[in-house]
Design an enzyme around this catalytic site. Structure first.
Site, PDB file in Angstrom:
ATOM      1  N   PRO A   1     -37.531 -47.413 -10.803  1.00 12.74           N
ATOM      2  CA  PRO A   1     -36.887 -46.584 -11.814  1.00 12.74           C
ATOM      3  C   PRO A   1     -36.640 -47.384 -13.088  1.00 12.74           C
ATOM      4  O   PRO A   1     -36.360 -48.580 -13.028  1.00 12.74           O
ATOM      5  CB  PRO A   1     -35.565 -46.177 -11.161  1.00 12.74           C
ATOM      6  CG  PRO A   1     -35.791 -46.363  -9.694  1.00 12.74           C
ATOM      7  CD  PRO A   1     -36.741 -47.516  -9.568  1.00 12.74           C
ATOM      8  N   CYS A   2     -36.761 -46.723 -14.230  1.00 12.03           N
ATOM      9  CA  CYS A   2     -36.520 -47.424 -15.492  1.00 12.03           C
ATOM     10  C   CYS A   2     -35.034 -47.583 -15.770  1.00 12.03           C
ATOM     11  O   CYS A   2     -34.630 -48.420 -16.555  1.00 12.03           O
ATOM     12  CB  CYS A   2     -37.184 -46.678 -16.652  1.00 12.03           C
ATOM     13  SG  CYS A   2     -38.963 -46.859 -16.646  1.00 12.03           S
ATOM     14  N   GLN A   3     -34.204 -46.742 -15.159  1.00  9.34           N
ATOM     15  CA  GLN A   3     -32.756 -46.854 -15.289  1.00  9.34           C
ATOM     16  C   GLN A   3     -32.177 -47.254 -13.942  1.00  9.34           C
ATOM     17  O   GLN A   3     -32.770 -47.004 -12.899  1.00  9.34           O
ATOM     18  CB  GLN A   3     -32.142 -45.532 -15.752  1.00  9.34           C
ATOM     19  CG  GLN A   3     -32.698 -45.031 -17.074  1.00  9.34           C
ATOM     20  CD  GLN A   3     -32.402 -45.978 -18.226  1.00  9.34           C
ATOM     21  OE1 GLN A   3     -31.353 -46.607 -18.254  1.00  9.34           O
ATOM     22  NE2 GLN A   3     -33.318 -46.078 -19.168  1.00  9.34           N
TER      23      GLN A   3
ATOM     24  N   LYS B   1     -30.143 -52.196 -13.948  1.00  9.84           N
ATOM     25  CA  LYS B   1     -30.475 -51.210 -14.969  1.00  9.84           C
ATOM     26  C   LYS B   1     -31.966 -51.187 -15.282  1.00  9.84           C
ATOM     27  O   LYS B   1     -32.455 -50.220 -15.848  1.00  9.84           O
ATOM     28  CB  LYS B   1     -29.686 -51.513 -16.255  1.00  9.84           C
ATOM     29  CG  LYS B   1     -28.185 -51.240 -16.170  1.00  9.84           C
ATOM     30  CD  LYS B   1     -27.913 -49.748 -16.077  1.00  9.84           C
ATOM     31  CE  LYS B   1     -26.433 -49.465 -16.042  1.00  9.84           C
ATOM     32  NZ  LYS B   1     -25.795 -49.579 -17.353  1.00  9.84           N
TER      33      LYS B   1
ATOM     34  N   LEU C   1     -42.716 -43.040 -19.209  1.00  7.64           N
ATOM     35  CA  LEU C   1     -42.602 -44.498 -19.169  1.00  7.64           C
ATOM     36  C   LEU C   1     -43.467 -45.159 -20.229  1.00  7.64           C
ATOM     37  O   LEU C   1     -43.051 -46.121 -20.879  1.00  7.64           O
ATOM     38  CB  LEU C   1     -43.017 -45.022 -17.786  1.00  7.64           C
ATOM     39  CG  LEU C   1     -43.211 -46.544 -17.679  1.00  7.64           C
ATOM     40  CD1 LEU C   1     -41.883 -47.261 -17.814  1.00  7.64           C
ATOM     41  CD2 LEU C   1     -43.903 -46.924 -16.381  1.00  7.64           C
TER      42      LEU C   1
END
Length: 425
Positions: free
Chosen positions: A108-110, A125, A151
């Site tokens: 996940p990017c977050q 994060k 993304l």
């Protein structure tokens, strides 16, 4: 590394790998690259790289935060999946990341939502960072990172490119539609492929194997630069995926052999059943419900004049499905009604639309299995990406074998299976 020149060229194309894989002869290469799968979920990506779909890759290590998904993974691939936060696992001095040729996964990017309270610098994060740490520790010469299409236009993508290039990787990326690769679903995913010993753009993105019908389908992105194989087949449809299944029985996981084990229904309310029956034709949705039966239409839908055209919609028999998400059993969440029966699709139908083979075993509760199905990378899409990666790694092996044989002035035995296969063309 071989000297620059002709030896750097790909010795095998991804299309050649694809054709050998679907004909069942890829095993003749006698070559099984080792794989690590991070953020693995139930194993949709691993499945695409596995013998389930004709590949030779061997999973040696995996990780996921969800215990139920990890249990499913281990049931199908062996006990490789470690449960827990990858950051904590890597910080544990007892952790030993095994050597591997390849790292795959969709970080996940977050950070996970429950961790958003942490300071901005917390590594959770940006979970692509521990992904790249595993690439480093494993000594992998190739990686495949998968995520949502957005993304590739994000700030994080620039960071990923910068870190990967500093580690010696050449990179290629693309937004791919699962339907273009034999999945009965219009689902888009982004992939970044990194390779240390060759330019991955020579084999990635893979050629498209399936082509949309003449009347077209709705497409989120343009892919004019991605060619088709010469004998591309028509898109797979909902009919192709689920039409052979009987009427579902019961409302719980069934103690029967696949595919019937996950082919169960729900117990709709009387009002829900009236709503299903009010829009009987494939392709209908909430706007048709409002037009034909306004008395059955929720006020919130009447007030919402735009957007959400797929809500409470029926699938089409002869088109691919919309994206299967984790709550596909709730028609109010999307276009998840059966094309003609008055019900949402079942877990087995969703799994087939995601291109999971029936012999793949899911474990856990109904809700957890639905989450595993909806979160997965479509398996056939993953298999086409695996074709590209196998072409890279096989070409590397062939070059190394040929270099070694020149030094020893003997025949390169590791090439024998490939040459034998080619001679039978």
């Amino acid at each position: 590394m071989p000297a620059k020149g002709q030896d750097d060229k790909m010795r095998v194309t991804e299309e050649e790998i694809y054709r050998k894989r679907i004909s069942g002869v890829l095993k003749e290469y006698k070559f099984g690259p080792k794989v690590i799968d991070l953020f693995a979920g139930a194993g949709g990506m691993s499945l695409g790289f596995s013998p389930f779909l004709g590949h030779n890759f061997e999973v040696v290590w995996a990780n996921d935060f969800n215990e139920y998904a990890a249990n499913t993974y281990n049931m199908n691939f062996g006990k490789h999946c470690n449960v827990g936060d990858i950051v904590d696992i890597l910080e544990d001095p007892k952790t030993k990341v095994p050597k591997a040729d390849l790292v795959i996964g969709g970080p996940p990017c977050q950070g996970f939502s429950l961790l958003n309270k942490f300071k901005d610098g917390d590594p959770r994060k940006q979970l692509w960072r521990p992904f790249m740490e595993v690439v480093k520790r494993s000594g992998a010469s190739v990686f495949v990172m998968e995520n949502v299409p957005e993304l590739l236009s994000s700030f994080e993508c620039g960071e990923i490119y910068g870190v990967a290039q500093s580690m010696g990787f050449k990179l290629a990326s693309a937004k791919l539609c699962a339907a273009d690769y034999g999945v009965a679903q219009l689902r888009w995913r982004a992939f970044i492929v990194g390779c240390k010993f060759a330019d991955p753009s020579e084999v990635f993105p893979p050629k498209r194997t399936h082509i949309a019908p003449e009347n077209g389908v709705r497409r989120r992105f343009l892919e004019k630069d991605v060619p088709y194989i010469d004998d591309a087949k028509p898109y797979k449809t909902v009919r192709d995926a689920i039409a052979d299944l009987p009427q579902p029985k019961g409302t719980e996981i069934r103690k029967e052999k696949a595919p019937l084990d996950l082919h169960f229904g729900r117990m709709p309310t009387a009002k829900s059943l009236k709503r299903y029956m009010a829009i009987p034709k494939e392709g209908m949705n909430r706007f048709d419900l409002q037009r034909l039966a306004p008395e059955l239409t929720p006020d919130c839908w009447i007030r919402k004049k735009t957007g959400g055209t797929d809500l409470f919609g029926r699938l089409w028999w002869d088109k691919p499905s919309v994206t299967i998400r984790t709550e596909f059993y709730k028609p109010e969440k999307g276009r998840y009604l059966h094309p003609e029966q008055h019900r949402p699709i079942t877990h087995r139908e969703a799994a087939r639309i995601q291109s999971f083979p029936d012999k793949f075993v899911f474990t856990g509760s109904k809700v957890e299995i639905a989450r595993q199905i909806g979160n997965a990378v479509p398996c056939e899409l993953a298999a086409r990406v695996a074709d590209s990666v196998f072409a890279l790694l096989l070409s590397k092996r062939d070059i190394e074998c040929q270099t070694s044989s020149r030094k020893k002035d003997v025949a390169p035995s590791c090439l024998e299976s490939r040459e034998a296969t080619q001679s039978r063309k």
